[in-house]
Design a protein around this motif. Sequence first.
Motif, short mmCIF file in Angstrom:
data_model
loop_
_atom_site.label_atom_id
_atom_site.label_comp_id
_atom_site.label_asym_id
_atom_site.label_seq_id
_atom_site.Cartn_x
_atom_site.Cartn_y
_atom_site.Cartn_z
N PHE A 1 -3.61 3.22 11.96
CA PHE A 1 -4.26 2.43 10.91
C PHE A 1 -5.76 2.32 11.22
O PHE A 1 -6.16 2.24 12.38
CB PHE A 1 -3.65 1.03 10.82
N GLU A 2 -6.56 2.31 10.17
CA GLU A 2 -8.01 2.17 10.31
C GLU A 2 -8.46 0.87 9.67
O GLU A 2 -7.93 0.45 8.65
CB GLU A 2 -8.72 3.34 9.64
N VAL A 3 -9.48 0.26 10.28
CA VAL A 3 -10.01 -1.01 9.79
C VAL A 3 -11.51 -0.89 9.62
O VAL A 3 -12.20 -0.28 10.44
CB VAL A 3 -9.69 -2.16 10.78
N ALA B 1 -3.86 2.70 5.58
CA ALA B 1 -2.62 3.12 6.23
C ALA B 1 -2.64 4.62 6.48
O ALA B 1 -3.21 5.38 5.68
CB ALA B 1 -1.42 2.75 5.36
N PRO B 2 -2.03 5.09 7.56
CA PRO B 2 -1.96 6.54 7.79
C PRO B 2 -1.06 7.22 6.76
O PRO B 2 -0.23 6.58 6.11
CB PRO B 2 -1.38 6.64 9.20
N VAL C 1 3.80 -0.95 3.68
CA VAL C 1 3.54 0.39 3.15
C VAL C 1 4.80 0.87 2.44
O VAL C 1 5.87 0.98 3.04
CB VAL C 1 3.15 1.37 4.26
N ASP C 2 4.65 1.13 1.16
CA ASP C 2 5.78 1.51 0.31
C ASP C 2 5.62 2.98 -0.08
O ASP C 2 4.67 3.35 -0.76
CB ASP C 2 5.79 0.63 -0.93
N ALA D 1 0.84 -1.19 0.00
CA ALA D 1 0.00 0.00 0.00
C ALA D 1 0.88 1.24 0.00
O ALA D 1 2.01 1.21 0.47
CB ALA D 1 -0.91 0.01 1.22
N LYS D 2 0.34 2.31 -0.53
CA LYS D 2 0.97 3.61 -0.41
C LYS D 2 0.45 4.29 0.86
O LYS D 2 -0.63 3.95 1.35
CB LYS D 2 0.64 4.48 -1.63
N PRO D 3 1.19 5.24 1.42
CA PRO D 3 0.68 5.97 2.59
C PRO D 3 -0.69 6.57 2.30
O PRO D 3 -0.91 7.18 1.26
CB PRO D 3 1.74 7.06 2.81
#
Length: 393
Positions: A322-324, A351-352, A390-391, A283-285
């Motif tokens: 992080f949110e779910v 992701a934040p 997270v990349d 994921a990206k930020p």
Amino acid sequence: MQKYVRDGKLVVLGIAQEQHPARNRLFAQWHNIDWPILHDPINLMQVAGVPIEVAIDEHGIVRSMRPKAETFEQDFIDKAFSPAAAELPGKRVKATRPDLAALRRRAEQSGSADAWRELGDAIVLWGGSAKVNDAIKAYTQAIEVKPDDGDANFRLGVCYRMRYESEQRTPADFQAAVDHWTRARAINPNQYIWRRRIEQYGPRLTKPYPFYDWVETAAREIEARGEKPVELKVLPTGSELAQPDRSFETGEGDIKPPDPQGRVFRDEQNLILMEVTVVPPHAKPGQTVRVHVTLRPNSKKKAHWNNEAEPLKLWIDPPSGFEVQPQLLTAPQGDKPETSETRRLEFEVRAPADASGTAKLSAYALYYVCEDIGGVCMYLRQDIPVTIVVDRE
């Protein structure tokens, strides 16, 4: 178009880049499409986008790509084509089953990525799921020779997903499929078919449309006509039915974890086997991934679900920032007191904006499971590690 077909002026043939051929057949049955539809799961045609209409004349020569409907009759249907001398084939070749042994010798002798990929193509199209392991080996060889072969990466992903849906599955097959589809898309981000395959199983934020929300309607309307719908051996998953959603709202209120102190006994016998797949794998930020959790009763131990007790629950506890959504999931019960079906639960993680590196989510499943038929039934917990990469690049 139907009029031209009825009058014998036109023959229609479809080609679909679909992972599951039965879904093609169900769609065709629903819409009363009676022309042949060829199945091209590996995108052998290298189609970058769909749909594409191709007008081919009586001599087998392509006369138009994307013909215009308003002039189709004048420009093609009522027109007699005479091939120029340069267009006349020297010899007509009849399509035959490829010689897999010869293709393998060629690949082994040349060692080229093209030869290994062509062997994989032939195995998939002519050998089917029974030969999927051989196809995986061929595409893997192609990628070892040429890592940036987008076609080989995409097709290897197709084969891993094909094996995942067979009796030959391994727990890592679904994630391997997603990983190779993602690599293919990175090699060529403009390839529509490759991008759509990832979106099919990915988060709602990136979905262009619900991929298979028509399946239930199709089956119902076909039955209403007095017909038996084409049976789907692989039913669409939650991600394939999900509606696109450009927001990420948790909005679940004050929900409580079902086992906050971890007091429920762990499933140390592995009565339930667990698999986790993250789509996309990175994921990206600030972006979202969809997590697929698959739970299967262990057939070697004759385990099965106890449906006379509370349903299976999955709780996710994300790290800070992080949110779910959703944080607590409940799986549907079986239609009998004891069943052994596979249960799939899916949730999304965002992701934040300042995230980077690897994050670990703490998740666990609670379920009632029984040993053997008529055996002891227990309420157990299985901790499920979920890794989000997270990349920032």
